[in-house]
Design a protein around this motif. Sequence first.
Motif, PDB file in Angstrom:
ATOM      1  N   TRP A   7      12.356 -28.108 -28.046  1.00 16.71           N
ATOM      2  CA  TRP A   7      11.295 -29.076 -27.783  1.00 16.71           C
ATOM      3  C   TRP A   7      10.236 -28.464 -26.880  1.00 16.71           C
ATOM      4  N   PHE A   8       8.989 -28.772 -27.152  1.00 13.65           N
ATOM      5  CA  PHE A   8       7.861 -28.356 -26.318  1.00 13.65           C
ATOM      6  C   PHE A   8       7.164 -29.630 -25.880  1.00 13.65           C
ATOM      7  N   ILE A   9       7.253 -29.948 -24.582  1.00 10.80           N
ATOM      8  CA  ILE A   9       6.785 -31.233 -24.063  1.00 10.80           C
ATOM      9  C   ILE A   9       5.658 -31.009 -23.064  1.00 10.80           C
ATOM     10  N   THR A  10       4.507 -31.627 -23.293  1.00  6.24           N
ATOM     11  CA  THR A  10       3.409 -31.543 -22.334  1.00  6.24           C
ATOM     12  C   THR A  10       3.504 -32.707 -21.346  1.00  6.24           C
ATOM     13  N   GLY A  11       2.947 -32.486 -20.170  1.00  2.16           N
ATOM     14  CA  GLY A  11       2.972 -33.536 -19.149  1.00  2.16           C
ATOM     15  C   GLY A  11       4.372 -33.860 -18.686  1.00  2.16           C
ATOM     16  N   ALA A  12       5.189 -32.835 -18.456  1.00  2.00           N
ATOM     17  CA  ALA A  12       6.599 -33.049 -18.116  1.00  2.00           C
ATOM     18  C   ALA A  12       6.834 -33.217 -16.618  1.00  2.00           C
ATOM     19  N   GLY A  13       5.768 -33.231 -15.835  1.00  2.00           N
ATOM     20  CA  GLY A  13       5.936 -33.329 -14.394  1.00  2.00           C
ATOM     21  C   GLY A  13       6.014 -34.737 -13.849  1.00  2.00           C
ATOM     22  N   ARG A  14       5.764 -35.720 -14.696  1.00  2.00           N
ATOM     23  CA  ARG A  14       5.817 -37.108 -14.228  1.00  2.00           C
ATOM     24  C   ARG A  14       5.905 -38.044 -15.424  1.00  2.00           C
ATOM     25  N   GLY A  15       6.236 -39.296 -15.132  1.00  2.10           N
ATOM     26  CA  GLY A  15       6.233 -40.331 -16.153  1.00  2.10           C
ATOM     27  C   GLY A  15       7.196 -40.080 -17.294  1.00  2.10           C
ATOM     28  N   LEU A  16       6.767 -40.430 -18.491  1.00  3.11           N
ATOM     29  CA  LEU A  16       7.601 -40.297 -19.681  1.00  3.11           C
ATOM     30  C   LEU A  16       8.032 -38.866 -19.910  1.00  3.11           C
ATOM     31  N   GLY A  17       7.198 -37.905 -19.551  1.00  3.05           N
ATOM     32  CA  GLY A  17       7.550 -36.506 -19.762  1.00  3.05           C
ATOM     33  C   GLY A  17       8.826 -36.103 -19.053  1.00  3.05           C
ATOM     34  N   VAL A  18       9.048 -36.658 -17.860  1.00  2.00           N
ATOM     35  CA  VAL A  18      10.277 -36.376 -17.116  1.00  2.00           C
ATOM     36  C   VAL A  18      11.479 -36.949 -17.846  1.00  2.00           C
ATOM     37  N   ASP A  19      11.379 -38.222 -18.236  1.00  2.00           N
ATOM     38  CA  ASP A  19      12.493 -38.881 -18.932  1.00  2.00           C
ATOM     39  C   ASP A  19      12.778 -38.212 -20.266  1.00  2.00           C
TER      40      ASP A  19
END
Length: 285
Positions: A7-19
């Motif tokens: 998986w390649f996830i953007t915006g993983a530092g907060r919000g939905l990206g963390v979960d």
Amino acid sequence: MSKKKAWFITGAGRGLGVDLTKAALAAGHQVVATGRNTDKVKNVVGEAENLLVVKLDITSSSDVEAAVKAAVNKFGRIDVLVNNAANFYAGYFEELSPEQIDRQISTNLIGPMTVTRAVLPVLRKARSGHIISISSIAGLVGQEYCAAYSASKFGLEGWMESLRFDVAPFGIKTTIVEPGFFRTALLEPESTSWPELSIDDYAECNAKIRPLWEAQNGNQVGDPAKLATALITIASEEEPPLRWIAGADAIASAEQKVAELQQQINAYRDLSTSLAYDDERNNKR
């Protein structure tokens, strides 16, 4: 358990990206968790053997190219791209400066396009993959105080709906996710920007609606951890949905939009269907 994927996830530092990062790791997948501040990403997602944290500002082409290269070097492939990074410029259109509008579109629309453009050669080579773009119910239904945000999300949805035809011959799937109000970081100060301009005619409305938006922060009904788990399930399906409306509130808004569209179609059906050339004129052409 579904097949292990990268998986390649953007915006993983907060919000939905963390979960979403945590849910994908818990399901046994490999994850490239990206964000502008890698220290922050590491602090919130922790450490894991199957985790790679990479710096990524989605508005920077050089960042994007470097992050995709790092992902392939680490895991050899990318199977699922999640365009999650976003921000929210709240306010009435006239009070948002042109620069704010540009930044909204750059982050929420051009950013996902740039990341996807860099990932697509990897997916095409594999003749498989899944592109998931996190939109919003505001990408389907216009809302007050959301002129810039809805413009970016409507654009995201139009691009994704068309992109599916481009990539389907290569075995690549696409999904648009339209969440309602989830308790993510979108309404926190780091993600939400307010108008830079002030126009007297909007003062009274601003005094009423801005406090309502501010009060939503931390009180949204949706649970992002459940949303993340559901997305893991959707990504494991052989035929994932082209569009997924997430949350009871989002479904209610979508159903109202469908009903309104049908009503508007019916109200002007006769006029709309009377616009073709008549046969006599066609015969003269």
